[in-house]
Write a protein that holds these residues in place. Structure first.
Motif, short mmCIF file in Angstrom:
data_model
loop_
_atom_site.label_atom_id
_atom_site.label_comp_id
_atom_site.label_asym_id
_atom_site.label_seq_id
_atom_site.Cartn_x
_atom_site.Cartn_y
_atom_site.Cartn_z
N VAL A 223 47.59 -11.81 -15.60
CA VAL A 223 47.04 -10.47 -15.75
C VAL A 223 45.57 -10.51 -16.18
O VAL A 223 44.72 -9.81 -15.63
N LEU A 224 45.27 -11.35 -17.19
CA LEU A 224 43.89 -11.39 -17.71
C LEU A 224 42.91 -11.98 -16.71
O LEU A 224 41.69 -11.78 -16.85
N ALA A 225 43.42 -12.70 -15.70
CA ALA A 225 42.52 -13.21 -14.65
C ALA A 225 41.82 -12.07 -13.92
O ALA A 225 40.70 -12.23 -13.41
N PHE A 226 42.46 -10.90 -13.90
CA PHE A 226 41.85 -9.74 -13.23
C PHE A 226 40.68 -9.18 -14.04
O PHE A 226 39.87 -8.41 -13.51
N ALA A 227 40.60 -9.53 -15.33
CA ALA A 227 39.48 -9.06 -16.16
C ALA A 227 38.27 -9.98 -16.04
O ALA A 227 37.21 -9.67 -16.57
N VAL A 228 38.45 -11.12 -15.34
CA VAL A 228 37.38 -12.12 -15.23
C VAL A 228 36.62 -11.93 -13.93
O VAL A 228 37.22 -11.78 -12.86
N GLU A 229 35.32 -11.93 -14.01
CA GLU A 229 34.47 -11.77 -12.83
C GLU A 229 33.81 -13.12 -12.50
O GLU A 229 32.76 -13.45 -13.04
N LYS A 230 34.44 -13.91 -11.66
CA LYS A 230 33.90 -15.19 -11.19
C LYS A 230 34.05 -15.22 -9.67
O LYS A 230 35.14 -14.98 -9.15
N GLU A 231 32.98 -15.54 -8.98
CA GLU A 231 33.02 -15.44 -7.51
C GLU A 231 32.91 -16.78 -6.82
O GLU A 231 33.64 -17.05 -5.87
N THR A 232 32.01 -17.63 -7.25
CA THR A 232 31.83 -18.92 -6.55
C THR A 232 32.88 -19.92 -7.01
O THR A 232 33.35 -19.85 -8.16
N PRO A 233 33.24 -20.88 -6.13
CA PRO A 233 34.23 -21.91 -6.52
C PRO A 233 33.81 -22.68 -7.76
O PRO A 233 34.67 -23.01 -8.59
N VAL A 234 32.52 -22.94 -7.90
CA VAL A 234 32.05 -23.70 -9.08
C VAL A 234 32.30 -22.90 -10.35
O VAL A 234 32.79 -23.44 -11.36
N ASP A 235 31.96 -21.61 -10.29
CA ASP A 235 32.17 -20.75 -11.47
C ASP A 235 33.66 -20.66 -11.82
O ASP A 235 34.04 -20.69 -13.00
N ILE A 236 34.48 -20.54 -10.79
CA ILE A 236 35.93 -20.42 -11.02
C ILE A 236 36.47 -21.70 -11.65
O ILE A 236 37.21 -21.65 -12.65
N LEU A 237 36.13 -22.83 -11.07
CA LEU A 237 36.63 -24.11 -11.59
C LEU A 237 36.11 -24.37 -13.00
O LEU A 237 36.85 -24.90 -13.85
N SER A 238 34.86 -24.02 -13.25
CA SER A 238 34.31 -24.17 -14.60
C SER A 238 35.09 -23.33 -15.60
O SER A 238 35.44 -23.78 -16.70
N HIS A 239 35.36 -22.09 -15.21
CA HIS A 239 36.12 -21.18 -16.08
C HIS A 239 37.52 -21.73 -16.36
O HIS A 239 37.98 -21.72 -17.51
N VAL A 240 38.17 -22.24 -15.32
CA VAL A 240 39.53 -22.79 -15.48
C VAL A 240 39.53 -24.01 -16.38
O VAL A 240 40.41 -24.17 -17.25
N LEU A 241 38.55 -24.89 -16.21
CA LEU A 241 38.46 -26.08 -17.06
C LEU A 241 38.21 -25.69 -18.52
O LEU A 241 38.76 -26.31 -19.44
N LEU A 242 37.39 -24.67 -18.72
CA LEU A 242 37.14 -24.21 -20.08
C LEU A 242 38.40 -23.60 -20.71
O LEU A 242 38.64 -23.75 -21.91
N ILE A 243 39.20 -22.92 -19.89
CA ILE A 243 40.49 -22.40 -20.39
C ILE A 243 41.39 -23.57 -20.82
O ILE A 243 42.05 -23.51 -21.87
N GLY A 244 41.38 -24.64 -20.00
CA GLY A 244 42.13 -25.84 -20.37
C GLY A 244 41.63 -26.43 -21.69
O GLY A 244 42.44 -26.83 -22.55
#
Length: 746
Positions: A126-147
């Motif tokens: 659900v909270l992924a919908f509150a995140v505004e990330k568009e490029t693959p690099v931004d998305i992967l960076s965000h996911v790694l930071l969540i980890g």
């Protein structure tokens, strides 16, 4: 005022508040530190990772806690990445929502810890919908930071555990003593409140379930960790308190009296007053001890237990004086058995007092490791648990389908209506929707009321001040309190969560009133969808789902009865199997009580054959108590050898219980053949008591008014065993009739 201050102190010193501080520290620290270092852009994702993976951090063994957080971290990373990559494509995001909603919610089949990991995954979705990330690099960076945030929370959890390793143990021991104290007081009311017994018995069902839940968690905390890490003085202290609390619980269960018989014997309630008062004194004392455990304070020397116990003993003599022997004998023996059980509870409370007074001098607990492992009921985490529940007959399977439909409907509705924060609606569904309709409805009400209260408080603060520092401080305080209360009081937790969200958004967006408006509306929409979905989509009405729980309770009662029979033969040899059977029977009846409570929350129109089901639950409960009464007497007294009549009646009761199981399972019963005439065996058992009574009457007539201990114990044994066995036989026969009717009707 003093009581309020005590309550606040206990809350602040308890593990729930400690858990709230732990989460707040894990979330706030990355924001503060990275802002100070100039890397604030990385902080929100790390804070989100800590927040998402905190639910799996529940009381239990360290190994299982670590595994839960690691699995949760991997799951939240996978889900967040998938949703973010699919977000630009409506069809793909709907498919992803459907897949994750079903399979992640289905993880709940692995018990409470599994449901918390499931909640983390759904929250990430659900909270992924509150995140505004568009490029693959931004998305992967965000996911790694969540980890990284998940691993950061794991580190914080481990450090906080090291700082206060016994916090959860103390909290659960305290909760257990409080609930047992309440249970004792309730039992006191049952003695004399004839008109309110139906209502009080239903309250007893709830308390029994809650006590069993606490004891199960304590077994994992105390026994599993003890096996792995050895023992300390505090381990010994907590284990001794736990053992005494289990013994007290069994003793209370052992005196689930035949209240019709009590009403017959004691039409004048004044003869029961001292026993009722003693129960209340002991109950309140346990609740005081529970507070002292949390406060870590000294025990007062002002002991009210001994005077209350003395008054109960004197009440027996007063009863005999008023009624006169031999007419008073039956009532006197009933009071004597009641006093003996209360005296045993008194001894266990005194043992807890001694342990709490001086931990270093506490007795060593002699438990073999192979014995302690038998008392652990650990959740199985194998794949076959999923496979077994992957069926339309599984309540959790239908819940997963229902939940998925509700989520997809809410998402499409929010998209079509262009609702600003659709994910708030989804979040509400995740938080309140449960497999049971009644619980979902109750949580919806609590959530809405809590949200309105939180919104009202936030409006008041916004009108009084426009200071962002105040907003920031209140956001931190409300986050701590929300997660301190989330397991105990959903309404309060919802209020503080709402306050937190409003002030966090207010720091970003000055228009706080707009945030409040959307928050309230979205909560009401989400709650409405959850309740309607639970009612209309493949509902799980408890009246139709009780069969397996009933069969389990009947089987465990039968095993418990047979273990008690073996205990009668050899107390020393068979005490461990008896205690294991007792534990299993208590858990089974707790599950049955919990199922009945869920039934009472269903709509009245769906409570099919409510009275019949209530009678079956009560009969099962009473059987457990009657068996516990016999077992408790055997353990605490020197007994005579078991007679063949005793064996014959026990076998008859066991056969009747097996027949009841067979009726529910639609199979032919394979019962042991009994050659003894049961009516004659029953009569002979009663004749043993009558014979002892006649001998006692002759002694009185000859001037021997004082009764010796052996004669008293023999009279007590004959009276209790004969009455309880005959009562059990009647109960088992009534239960068989009830199960036959239940099977026919449902």
């Amino acid at each position: 005022m003093k009581e309020l201050l005590t309550s606040i102190e206990i809350f602040l010193k308890g593990s729930d508040f400690y858990r709230g501080i732990r989460l707040t520290f894990a979330v706030i620290t990355p924001l503060v530190v990275l802002n100070f270092l100039g890397y604030f852009e990385y902080a929100p994702a790390i804070a989100m990772g800590a927040f998402l993976n905190a639910p799996g951090d529940i009381p239990g063994s360290l190994k299982r806690k670590v595994n839960a957080i690691l699995i949760s971290t991997a799951l939240t990373m996978l889900i967040t990445a998938t949703i973010l990559f699919c977000k630009p494509y409506l069809l793909l995001v709907i498919v992803a929502l459907a897949v994750f909603s079903f399979f992640v919610s289905f993880i709940s089949v692995y018990g409470f810890r599994g449901s918390m990991v499931s909640f983390s995954g759904l929250l990430a979705m659900v909270l992924a919908f509150a995140v505004e990330k568009e490029t693959p690099v931004d998305i992967l960076s965000h996911v790694l930071l969540i980890g990284c945030g998940g691993l950061w929370y794991l580190l914080i959890s481990y450090l906080f555990r090291k700082l206060s390793p016994k916090k959860d143990e103390i909290q659960f021991l305290s909760d257990s003593l409080t609930l047992i104290g309440e249970y004792l007081i309730l039992r006191a009311r049952l003695l004399t409140k004839k008109s309110k017994r139906h209502e009080l018995i239903q309250k007893a069902f709830v308390l029994q379930s809650q006590i069993n839940e606490k004891h199960e968690t304590l077994r994992e905390l105390l026994l599993l960790e003890r096996k792995r890490s050895g023992r300390s003085h505090y381990d010994e202290k907590h284990l001794l308190i736990f053992i005494s609390s289990v013994n007290i619980f069994e003793l209370i269960e052992a005196k689930h009296l035949d209240y019709n018989e009590i009403d017959r014997l004691f039409s004048d309630r004044k003869h029961l007053k001292a026993f009722k008062d003693l129960n209340k004194v002991m109950g309140r004392h346990l609740m005081t001890l529970s507070e002292l455990l949390i406060q870590n304070d000294k025990i007062s020397d002002n002991d009210t237990l001994i005077p209350a116990l003395s008054k109960a003993k004197e009440a027996i003599s007063k009863y005999v004086e008023d009624i006169q022997l031999p007419k008073a004998r039956e009532g006197a023996l009933a009071l004597r058995n009641l006093y003996d059980y209360q005296e045993n509870i008194f001894d266990e409370i005194s043992a807890i007092r001694r342990v709490m007074a001086n931990v270093k001098d506490a007795s060593k607990v002699s438990l073999k490791r192979q014995n302690t492992s038998q008392f652990l009921t650990l959740q199985e985490y194998r794949l076959n648990v999923i496979i077994q529940n992957f069926s339309w007959n599984s309540t959790l399977f239908r819940h997963a389908l229902r939940f998925t439909v509700a989520i997809i409907f809410a998402f499409i509705l929010g998209t079509l209506l262009d609702i600003r924060n659709t994910y708030w609606i989804l979040l509400t569904i995740i938080v309140i929707m449960r497999p049971n309709y009644g619980l979902t409805k109750e949580r919806s009400k609590e959530r809405i009321i809590g949200t309105l209260i939180g919104a009202a408080i936030a409006i008041g603060i916004v009108l009084l001040t426009q200071n962002i520092i105040v907003y920031g401080v209140l956001a931190i305080i409300s986050l701590t309190l929300a997660f301190s209360l989330i397991q105990q009081n959903l309404r309060s937790a919802a209020a503080f969560i709402t306050i937190n969200i409003i002030f966090v958004y207010s720091l970003i967006n000055p228009d706080a009133f707009q945030v409040i408006q959307y928050r309230v509306i979205d909560t009401i929409i989400g709650a409405g969808i959850a309740v309607i979905a639970n009612y209309t989509l493949w509902p799980s009405w408890e009246a139709l789902n009780l069969k397996n729980v009933l069969v389990d309770a009947l089987n465990k009662n039968r095993t418990y009865l047979l273990a008690t029979q073996e205990l009668y033969y050899d107390k020393n040899k068979n005490e461990l199997p008896y205690k294991l059977a007792r534990k299993e029977a208590f858990l089974a009846i707790s599950n049955l009580n919990a199922a009945f409570q869920r039934l009472t929350q269903d709509p009245k129109s769906k409570q099919v054959e409510f009275q019949l089901i209530y009678d079956m639950v009560t009969l099962n409960q009473t059987m457990v108590s009657a068996i516990a009464s016999i077992g408790s007497f055997i353990i605490n007294h020197q007994t005579t050898p078991a007679s063949k009549e005793f064996d014959a009646i026990v076998r008859r009761i066991a056969n009747t219980l097996e027949a009841s199981c067979s009726i529910l399972k639609n199979v032919q019963a394979d019962c042991e053949t009994i050659t003894v005439d049961i009516e004659k065996a029953q009569e002979k058992l009663m004749e043993t008591y009558r014979s002892l009574s006649r001998m006692r009457d002759e002694n009185i007539q000859n001037g021997h008014t004082e009764i010796d201990t052996e004669t008293l114990h023999n009279l007590q044994e004959a009276y209790l065993i004969s009455n309880q066995l005959i009562w059990l036989k009647t109960l088992s026969e009534n239960l068989r009739k009830a199960t036959s009717k239940y099977q026919e009707v449902l």
